[in-house]
Design an enzyme around this catalytic site. Structure first.
Site, PDB file in Angstrom:
ATOM      1  CG  ASP A   1      -2.143   0.462   1.198  1.00 33.49           C
ATOM      2  OD1 ASP A   1      -2.321   1.596   0.367  1.00 33.49           O
ATOM      3  OD2 ASP A   1      -3.088   0.008   1.532  1.00 33.49           O
TER       4      ASP A   1
ATOM      5  CG  ASP B   1      -4.460   5.528   1.162  1.00 29.39           C
ATOM      6  OD1 ASP B   1      -5.615   4.707   0.742  1.00 29.39           O
ATOM      7  OD2 ASP B   1      -4.638   6.689   1.750  1.00 29.39           O
TER       8      ASP B   1
ATOM      9  CG  HIS C   1      -8.922  -0.757   4.916  1.00 29.57           C
ATOM     10  ND1 HIS C   1      -8.543  -1.366   3.002  1.00 29.57           N
ATOM     11  CD2 HIS C   1      -8.693   0.012   5.141  1.00 29.57           C
ATOM     12  CE1 HIS C   1      -8.542   0.012   2.745  1.00 29.57           C
ATOM     13  NE2 HIS C   1      -8.272   0.744   3.883  1.00 29.57           N
TER      14      HIS C   1
HETATM   15  O1  TEU Z   1      -9.626   5.594   1.770  1.00 29.42           O
HETATM   16  C1  TEU Z   1      -9.961   6.792   1.107  1.00 29.42           C
HETATM   17  C2  TEU Z   1     -11.630   7.259   0.867  1.00 29.42           C
HETATM   18  O2  TEU Z   1     -11.732   8.183   0.665  1.00 29.42           O
HETATM   19  C3  TEU Z   1     -12.576   6.770   2.135  1.00 29.42           C
HETATM   20  O3  TEU Z   1     -12.907   5.304   1.666  1.00 29.42           O
HETATM   21  C4  TEU Z   1     -12.538   5.800   3.276  1.00 29.42           C
HETATM   22  O4  TEU Z   1     -11.944   5.168   3.887  1.00 29.42           O
HETATM   23  C5  TEU Z   1     -13.843   6.854   4.562  1.00 29.42           C
HETATM   24  O5  TEU Z   1     -14.531   5.506   4.550  1.00 29.42           O
HETATM   25  C6  TEU Z   1     -14.446   8.154   3.366  1.00 29.42           C
HETATM   26  O6  TEU Z   1     -15.418   7.992   3.934  1.00 29.42           O
HETATM   27  C7  TEU Z   1      -8.386   5.346   2.050  1.00 29.42           C
HETATM   28  C8  TEU Z   1      -7.929   3.887   2.865  1.00 29.42           C
HETATM   29  O7  TEU Z   1      -8.532   3.226   2.428  1.00 29.42           O
HETATM   30  C9  TEU Z   1      -8.650   4.153   3.819  1.00 29.42           C
HETATM   31  O8  TEU Z   1      -8.345   3.281   4.732  1.00 29.42           O
HETATM   32  C10 TEU Z   1      -7.950   5.298   4.790  1.00 29.42           C
HETATM   33  O9  TEU Z   1      -8.452   5.687   6.460  1.00 29.42           O
HETATM   34  C11 TEU Z   1      -7.773   6.683   3.881  1.00 29.42           C
HETATM   35  O10 TEU Z   1      -7.805   6.477   2.795  1.00 29.42           O
HETATM   36  C12 TEU Z   1      -6.509   8.205   4.542  1.00 29.42           C
HETATM   37  O11 TEU Z   1      -5.716   7.070   3.748  1.00 29.42           O
END
Ligand code: TEU
Ligand code: CA
Length: 540
Positions: free
Chosen positions: A97, A197, A319
């Site tokens: 990641d 990400d 996740h």
């Molecule tokens: O997620 C980004 C994202 O925009 C969403 O899926 C977020 O998890 C949230 O639910 C919006 O309501 C990524 C990662 O997958 C997430 O786990 C992280 O928390 C986020 O970026 C920040 O790095």
């Protein structure tokens, strides 16, 4: 003609919740190593690990404080090297990641950056107060303000996520240089690519006030801007092109047109992207306000993306998302049937399939009863905000219960023994009590299990050029039925998927390639939540 990342099935591991080996209640890298043979047996060809770098865990590793070292609770760099080598011996590639929109506020760069005279100052986005308050009106993904005041510097810094995740400044070429070196470091270690990400948010084109005041005020200034495309082309040319690897972007709020510009081969940027639109078909405006799942809406959006892009990154879980069988299937009466049907759907679309840990045994949403059982920062922030807006407690809890990211993060259910075989200690997050009924160990012994079916379906996909490379053509997209054809070099497959708890008549010709019910011939009637793939020759 094809690339290995198009032929293989990806399995996402959330290391914290996969397998604990030292009794501290936290999954670790030795735990992943211990299950490699099982993953190989399942037919997995690529492992994507959610972040295992050093992190203060404000957002479970998505806040990185050191990109070149392993979080001690997960193990050591030697463990990581063993994992890459062990996976390699089983012909499994490992993908990391890559979280480069932001770092942790505990990263050395940020600590130095707090000094206005430091050369690191410009690694982040610092601005003075405007009228005694934050520099603009943007709001964050985690239901907070986007700016945090730092006394030491006398200025505010930008953070699109938590205040412990300051955004990097991609107007500064030094930042890009640092990121490229981090990527080379891991590629030289033998990893085969990156899941990037929130990669379409990197470049903040301006810091003006946002005009949309609804959700994520300000997002028009940073979603998929030209500067981001330039960064991605640099990463491709300077780094990715020099290795046998691929990059999948997690791209929020993208339309098919934006996705095309991010991942079409001619662009030299990413290899594919995770879009969100199909995951938003059971909500109003934001994920916290759910509406009834209607298969028609869901499969029409999937169809739209299949038609629009040359290659998709297909997923129903990760996740951040509640469990697919609870959400798009039926986790009570037709649990097994609907989980298998979703497996056929995922694995017969055109694109690279991504399976999230536990999906292959039909893990369901959590059975928690109170906020005390929730660990996720986003859930707590949103709960606080909703309470602040005077929503009654019961309603707030219901909203969190249905949509919380912790639904997907409960520990992996390995067996029906204590703590589901995940840990001998106290698990960091509660274990779903249905582990006695839903677990890997039992499903490995049961020839009709969801896991056995995934194994079979992955093998069928692996052996079928039509499923891997064939064209996609939708036939039916209703609330009860999703049917489509895949065609390649003289062969046609018809995929019939029931989203209904009732039998339905559906005509279809050909012999059965695979059926979720195990049947070997098709009589024109689909059982509840049944999936059937029919195979026929095409006349030249
Ligand atoms: O997620 C980004 C994202 O925009 C969403 O899926 C977020 O998890 C949230 O639910 C919006 O309501 C990524 C990662 O997958 C997430 O786990 C992280 O928390 C986020 O970026 C920040 O790095
Ligand atoms: Ca551990």
């Amino acid at each position: 003609m094809s690339n290995w990342w198009q032929d293989r099935v990806v399995y996402q591991i959330y290391p914290r919740s996969f397998q604990d080996t030292n009794g501290d209640g936290i999954g670790d890298i030795p735990g992943i190593i211990s299950h490699l043979p099982e993953l190989s047996e399942l037919g997995v060809g690529i492992l994507w690990l959610s972040p295992v770098y050093c992190s203060p865990n404000d957002d479970n590793g998505y806040d990185i404080s050191d990109y070149r070292n392993i979080q001690p609770e997960f193990g050591t760099m030697a463990d990581m090297d063993r994992l890459i080598a062990g996976a390699g011996n089983l012909d499994i590639k490992v993908v990391m990641d890559l979280v480069i929109n932001h770092t942790s506020d505990e990263h050395e760069w940020f600590q130095k950056s707090r000094d206005p005279k430091s050369p690191y100052r410009n690694y982040y986005i610092w601005r003075p107060a405007v009228n005694g308050g934050p520099p603009n009106n943007w709001t964050s993904f985690f239901a907070e303000k986007c700016w945090e005041y730092d006394k030491l510097s006398g200025e505010y810094y930008l953070h699109l996520f938590s205040k412990k995740q300051p955004d990097l400044n991609y107007h500064n070429p030094a930042v890009l240089g640092e990121v490229e070196n981090i990527m080379r470091f891991w590629l030289d270690k033998g990893v085969s690519g990156f899941r990037c990400d929130v990669i379409n948010l990197l470049y903040k084109a301006s810091l003006e006030d946002g005009t949309k005041k609804m959700i994520l005020t300000g997002s028009e200034h940073y979603i998929s801007r030209n500067g981001t495309h330039e960064v991605l082309r640099r990463l491709r040319k300077d780094v990715l092109d020099h290795y046998d690897c691929f990059a999948v972007g997690e791209t929020v709020f993208v339309t098919p047109a934006m996705a095309h510009d991010l991942c079409d081969r001619s662009r030299g940027e990413l290899d594919m992207v995770f879009s969100f639109e199909h995951m938003e078909t059971d909500q109003y405006i934001v994920k916290w306000f759910k509406r009834r799942f209607r298969a028609g809406r869901f499969v029409k959006i999937i169809t739209k993306w299949q038609d629009a892009l040359e290659w998709n990154a297909n997923y129903f879980e990760n996740h951040d998302q509640p469990r697919s069988v609870s959400r798009f299937g039926n986790d009570t009466e037709y649990w097994k049937e609907s989980a298998k049907m979703l497996a056929v759907c995922l694995l017969s679309l055109r694109g690279t399939p991504y399976i999230f840990q536990g999906q292959e045994i039909g893990m369901t949403n959590f059975d928690f009863k109170t906020m005390d059982e929730i660990r996720d920062i986003e859930s707590h922030n949103v709960y606080r905000l909703l309470r602040h807006m005077h929503f009654p407690k019961g309603i707030c809890w219901n909203i969190i219960r249905v949509s919380s990211r912790d639904n997907a993060r409960t520990p992996m259910q390995w067996s029906n023994s204590a703590n589901a075989g995940f840990t001998t200690g106290m698990p960091w997050l509660g274990i779903n009590q249905n582990y006695r009924r839903i677990n890997v160990y039992d499903q490995k012994k049961d020839s009709s299990s969801i896991r056995k079916f995934y194994q079979k379906m992955i093998a069928v996909r692996g052996q079928s050029d039509t499923l891997k490379y064939g064209s996609f053509h939708a036939l039916h997209t209703t609330n009860r039925l999703f049917a489509f054809e895949r065609e390649y070099s003289g062969e046609k497959l018809t995929v019939l998927l029931s989203f209904s708890p009732k039998k339905q008549k559906v005509t279809g010709q050909g012999s059965v390639l695979i059926a979720s019910s195990g049947r070997t011939s098709y009589d024109g009637v689909l059982a509840p939540y049944e999936a059937v793939i029919l195979i026929s020759e095409v006349k030249a």
